[in-house]
Write a protein that holds these residues in place. Structure first.
Motif, PDB file in Angstrom:
ATOM      1  N   HIS A   1      38.339 -16.130  51.524  1.00  0.00           N
ATOM      2  CA  HIS A   1      37.200 -17.027  51.650  1.00  0.00           C
ATOM      3  C   HIS A   1      36.159 -16.530  52.630  1.00  0.00           C
ATOM      4  CE1 HIS A   1      40.176 -20.392  50.401  1.00  0.00           C
ATOM      5  NE2 HIS A   1      39.681 -19.764  49.362  1.00  0.00           N
ATOM      6  N   PHE A   2      36.379 -15.350  53.233  1.00  0.00           N
ATOM      7  CA  PHE A   2      35.488 -14.874  54.271  1.00  0.00           C
ATOM      8  C   PHE A   2      34.334 -14.114  53.632  1.00  0.00           C
ATOM      9  CE2 PHE A   2      34.659 -12.166  58.146  1.00  0.00           C
ATOM     10  CZ  PHE A   2      34.205 -13.230  58.906  1.00  0.00           C
ATOM     11  N   PRO A   3      33.106 -14.670  53.649  1.00  0.00           N
ATOM     12  CA  PRO A   3      32.016 -14.071  52.861  1.00  0.00           C
ATOM     13  C   PRO A   3      31.691 -12.635  53.204  1.00  0.00           C
ATOM     14  CG  PRO A   3      31.439 -16.293  53.566  1.00  0.00           C
ATOM     15  CD  PRO A   3      32.707 -15.921  54.277  1.00  0.00           C
ATOM     16  N   THR A   4      31.876 -12.217  54.476  1.00  0.00           N
ATOM     17  CA  THR A   4      31.513 -10.850  54.835  1.00  0.00           C
ATOM     18  C   THR A   4      32.445  -9.819  54.210  1.00  0.00           C
ATOM     19  OG1 THR A   4      32.787 -11.027  56.890  1.00  0.00           O
ATOM     20  CG2 THR A   4      30.426 -11.512  56.998  1.00  0.00           C
ATOM     21  N   ASN A   5      33.596 -10.254  53.680  1.00  0.00           N
ATOM     22  CA  ASN A   5      34.519  -9.326  53.027  1.00  0.00           C
ATOM     23  C   ASN A   5      34.304  -9.262  51.522  1.00  0.00           C
ATOM     24  OD1 ASN A   5      35.773  -8.739  55.433  1.00  0.00           O
ATOM     25  ND2 ASN A   5      37.369 -10.272  55.183  1.00  0.00           N
ATOM     26  N   TRP A   6      33.432 -10.101  50.995  1.00  0.00           N
ATOM     27  CA  TRP A   6      33.254 -10.133  49.545  1.00  0.00           C
ATOM     28  C   TRP A   6      32.674  -8.814  49.054  1.00  0.00           C
ATOM     29  CZ3 TRP A   6      30.652 -15.591  48.852  1.00  0.00           C
ATOM     30  CH2 TRP A   6      31.567 -16.553  49.236  1.00  0.00           C
ATOM     31  N   GLY A   7      33.192  -8.330  47.964  1.00  0.00           N
ATOM     32  CA  GLY A   7      32.731  -7.074  47.390  1.00  0.00           C
ATOM     33  C   GLY A   7      33.548  -5.881  47.835  1.00  0.00           C
TER      34      GLY A   7
ATOM     35  N   GLY B   1      25.367 -10.061  46.837  1.00  0.00           N
ATOM     36  CA  GLY B   1      24.216 -10.087  47.725  1.00  0.00           C
ATOM     37  C   GLY B   1      24.659 -10.501  49.106  1.00  0.00           C
ATOM     38  N   THR B   2      23.905 -10.116  50.108  1.00  0.00           N
ATOM     39  CA  THR B   2      24.304 -10.407  51.482  1.00  0.00           C
ATOM     40  C   THR B   2      23.601 -11.667  51.996  1.00  0.00           C
ATOM     41  OG1 THR B   2      24.498  -9.456  53.701  1.00  0.00           O
ATOM     42  CG2 THR B   2      22.616  -8.750  52.395  1.00  0.00           C
ATOM     43  N   SER B   3      23.047 -11.624  53.178  1.00  0.00           N
ATOM     44  CA  SER B   3      22.616 -12.822  53.892  1.00  0.00           C
ATOM     45  C   SER B   3      21.444 -13.543  53.235  1.00  0.00           C
ATOM     46  CB  SER B   3      22.214 -12.456  55.321  1.00  0.00           C
ATOM     47  OG  SER B   3      23.237 -11.738  55.958  1.00  0.00           O
TER      48      SER B   3
ATOM     49  N   SER C   1      24.120 -29.602  57.101  1.00  0.00           N
ATOM     50  CA  SER C   1      22.666 -29.494  57.170  1.00  0.00           C
ATOM     51  C   SER C   1      22.260 -29.145  58.590  1.00  0.00           C
ATOM     52  CB  SER C   1      22.016 -30.817  56.748  1.00  0.00           C
ATOM     53  OG  SER C   1      20.609 -30.723  56.799  1.00  0.00           O
ATOM     54  N   ALA C   2      21.193 -28.348  58.742  1.00  0.00           N
ATOM     55  CA  ALA C   2      20.694 -27.962  60.060  1.00  0.00           C
ATOM     56  C   ALA C   2      19.257 -27.490  59.908  1.00  0.00           C
ATOM     57  CB  ALA C   2      21.558 -26.863  60.674  1.00  0.00           C
ATOM     58  N   SER C   3      18.575 -27.333  61.044  1.00  0.00           N
ATOM     59  CA  SER C   3      17.185 -26.871  60.991  1.00  0.00           C
ATOM     60  C   SER C   3      17.086 -25.359  60.815  1.00  0.00           C
ATOM     61  CB  SER C   3      16.444 -27.290  62.262  1.00  0.00           C
ATOM     62  OG  SER C   3      17.061 -26.724  63.416  1.00  0.00           O
ATOM     63  N   THR C   4      18.161 -24.633  61.122  1.00  0.00           N
ATOM     64  CA  THR C   4      18.242 -23.193  60.867  1.00  0.00           C
ATOM     65  C   THR C   4      19.627 -22.896  60.305  1.00  0.00           C
ATOM     66  OG1 THR C   4      19.012 -22.768  63.136  1.00  0.00           O
ATOM     67  CG2 THR C   4      16.636 -22.566  62.711  1.00  0.00           C
ATOM     68  N   ILE C   5      19.677 -22.144  59.215  1.00  0.00           N
ATOM     69  CA  ILE C   5      20.953 -21.793  58.588  1.00  0.00           C
ATOM     70  C   ILE C   5      20.877 -20.351  58.114  1.00  0.00           C
ATOM     71  CG2 ILE C   5      22.683 -22.405  56.846  1.00  0.00           C
ATOM     72  CD1 ILE C   5      21.496 -25.134  56.614  1.00  0.00           C
ATOM     73  N   ALA C   6      22.001 -19.651  58.208  1.00  0.00           N
ATOM     74  CA  ALA C   6      22.103 -18.300  57.670  1.00  0.00           C
ATOM     75  C   ALA C   6      23.490 -18.114  57.074  1.00  0.00           C
ATOM     76  CB  ALA C   6      21.850 -17.258  58.751  1.00  0.00           C
ATOM     77  N   THR C   7      23.581 -17.325  56.018  1.00  0.00           N
ATOM     78  CA  THR C   7      24.865 -17.051  55.396  1.00  0.00           C
ATOM     79  C   THR C   7      25.235 -15.582  55.612  1.00  0.00           C
ATOM     80  OG1 THR C   7      24.059 -16.298  53.236  1.00  0.00           O
ATOM     81  CG2 THR C   7      24.195 -18.667  53.583  1.00  0.00           C
ATOM     82  N   GLY C   8      26.488 -15.243  55.257  1.00  0.00           N
ATOM     83  CA  GLY C   8      26.946 -13.859  55.330  1.00  0.00           C
ATOM     84  C   GLY C   8      26.908 -13.310  56.747  1.00  0.00           C
ATOM     85  N   TYR C   9      26.565 -12.033  56.854  1.00  0.00           N
ATOM     86  CA  TYR C   9      26.495 -11.378  58.159  1.00  0.00           C
ATOM     87  C   TYR C   9      25.382 -11.978  59.011  1.00  0.00           C
ATOM     88  CZ  TYR C   9      27.392  -7.424  61.288  1.00  0.00           C
ATOM     89  OH  TYR C   9      27.744  -6.647  62.352  1.00  0.00           O
ATOM     90  N   GLY C  10      24.395 -12.556  58.351  1.00  0.00           N
ATOM     91  CA  GLY C  10      23.308 -13.200  59.089  1.00  0.00           C
ATOM     92  C   GLY C  10      23.767 -14.371  59.935  1.00  0.00           C
ATOM     93  N   ALA C  11      24.907 -14.985  59.576  1.00  0.00           N
ATOM     94  CA  ALA C  11      25.428 -16.090  60.370  1.00  0.00           C
ATOM     95  C   ALA C  11      25.872 -15.625  61.754  1.00  0.00           C
ATOM     96  CB  ALA C  11      26.600 -16.751  59.638  1.00  0.00           C
ATOM     97  N   TYR C  12      26.152 -14.325  61.885  1.00  0.00           N
ATOM     98  CA  TYR C  12      26.579 -13.774  63.169  1.00  0.00           C
ATOM     99  C   TYR C  12      25.425 -13.109  63.926  1.00  0.00           C
ATOM    100  CZ  TYR C  12      31.045 -14.343  60.834  1.00  0.00           C
ATOM    101  OH  TYR C  12      32.105 -14.866  60.154  1.00  0.00           O
ATOM    102  N   ILE C  13      24.559 -12.418  63.192  1.00  0.00           N
ATOM    103  CA  ILE C  13      23.514 -11.618  63.826  1.00  0.00           C
ATOM    104  C   ILE C  13      22.175 -12.346  63.884  1.00  0.00           C
ATOM    105  CG2 ILE C  13      22.225  -9.465  63.706  1.00  0.00           C
ATOM    106  CD1 ILE C  13      25.140  -9.106  64.499  1.00  0.00           C
ATOM    107  N   ALA C  14      21.759 -12.944  62.776  1.00  0.00           N
ATOM    108  CA  ALA C  14      20.420 -13.530  62.694  1.00  0.00           C
ATOM    109  C   ALA C  14      20.358 -14.980  63.141  1.00  0.00           C
ATOM    110  CB  ALA C  14      19.890 -13.415  61.260  1.00  0.00           C
ATOM    111  N   LEU C  15      21.415 -15.743  62.920  1.00  0.00           N
ATOM    112  CA  LEU C  15      21.364 -17.173  63.245  1.00  0.00           C
ATOM    113  C   LEU C  15      21.084 -17.458  64.714  1.00  0.00           C
ATOM    114  CD1 LEU C  15      21.477 -19.992  62.128  1.00  0.00           C
ATOM    115  CD2 LEU C  15      23.971 -19.955  62.366  1.00  0.00           C
ATOM    116  N   PRO C  16      21.691 -16.721  65.657  1.00  0.00           N
ATOM    117  CA  PRO C  16      21.325 -16.962  67.066  1.00  0.00           C
ATOM    118  C   PRO C  16      19.837 -16.727  67.340  1.00  0.00           C
ATOM    119  CG  PRO C  16      23.354 -15.707  66.930  1.00  0.00           C
ATOM    120  CD  PRO C  16      22.791 -15.764  65.543  1.00  0.00           C
ATOM    121  N   LEU C  17      19.239 -15.726  66.673  1.00  0.00           N
ATOM    122  CA  LEU C  17      17.805 -15.469  66.844  1.00  0.00           C
ATOM    123  C   LEU C  17      16.983 -16.623  66.288  1.00  0.00           C
ATOM    124  CD1 LEU C  17      17.726 -11.718  65.705  1.00  0.00           C
ATOM    125  CD2 LEU C  17      17.903 -12.593  68.039  1.00  0.00           C
TER     126      LEU C  17
END
Length: 267
Positions: free
Chosen positions: A3-9, A50-52, A176-192
């Protein structure tokens, strides 16, 4: 099921046999023939992915962005894939994960719009909240049949003066949130995104939101091996939905020359 999206593919060790030395799908000798139909199979892992997907709320509505890459495992196979899909007049859906499953979702969403808005002719237009609720039921129903759609989806929209942004995945998990990111973006881009947007949702201009999104995509391109420097941005405002053409991200690898072990450096 992973179920871990970053491992998909990426091939799972327990299901991948490169040399065909073990028949993975042979029925055990003591298993009755009627307990498993070889004509019915379940997707054990996504193939072309597809990724983030990144999304944020700003003063005038919702902004969402994805790159245009669909990877075949670690191969950057398809470089002109649109992972943003308009649904009706008020909603955009962005998808990460398996692209064939996303194509299936695009078809059923298009059918939903035809059924609800064209055939019914009651002047009722589906908004983002209804689309998200529908997708959450579809994803949970497929998960309950042990045949999930391998996607992480963001649903963003603007209707009746209200902004809407929410998430749903292959398990039917929603939030629901005001900023959301999926995939690797949940770790790298979401804090930004959180640092730049939270507390400014009602004052952030579209130009500022676009600059934040482009910077986040640039960081992902530098850090995520499954990303591409070619992207699209969607906006949903009171004026309707808009999805840009593919845009090339301006990047520079000059900073890497100062990193030990890069290029011709030996010390």
């Amino acid at each position: 099921m992973d179920h871990f999206p970053t491992n998909w593919g990426r091939p799972r060790n327990d299901a991948f046999d490169a040399y065909g030395t073990y028949p993975l799908h042979v029925r055990p000798q003591n298993e009755p023939k009627d307990t498993f139909d070889h004509g019915v199979q379940r997707t054990q892992q996504p193939i072309v992915t597809g990724t983030s997907v990144l999304a944020l709320t700003y003063k005038d509505g919702i902004m969402m962005a994805t790159d245009n890459l669909a990877s075949y495992g670690s191969l950057a196979r398809f470089k002109d894939i649109q992972r943003l899909h308009p649904v009706g007049e008020y909603t955009v859906v962005g998808a990460g994960g398996d692209m064939s499953d996303f194509q299936y979702l695009q078809h059923i969403l298009d059918d939903l719009i035809i059924e609800q808005e064209v055939n019914t002719q009651d002047n009722h237009k589906l908004g983002p909240a209804e689309v998200h609720e529908y997708l959450s039921n579809v994803m949970y129903a497929r998960r309950s049949k042990i045949n999930p759609l391998w996607n992480s989806l963001l649903v963003g929209g603007f209707k009746d003066g209200k902004k809407f942004l929410a998430y749903v995945d292959l398990l039917g998990t929603t939030y629901s949130a005001s900023t959301i990111a999926t995939g690797y973006g949940a770790y790298i881009a979401l804090p930004l995104l959180r640092k730049a947007v939270e507390g400014r949702e009602n004052t952030l201009t579209e130009e500022e939101a676009r600059a934040i999104m482009e910077e986040s995509l640039r960081v992902l391109f530098y850090r995520d091996a499954r990303s591409l420097n070619k992207y699209q941005i969607a906006t949903v405002t009171a004026s309707g939905t808009s999805i840009s053409d593919s845009i090339k991200l301006e990047t520079s690898w000059g900073f890497a020359e100062g990193i030990r072990g890069y290029g011709s450096q030996t010390q």
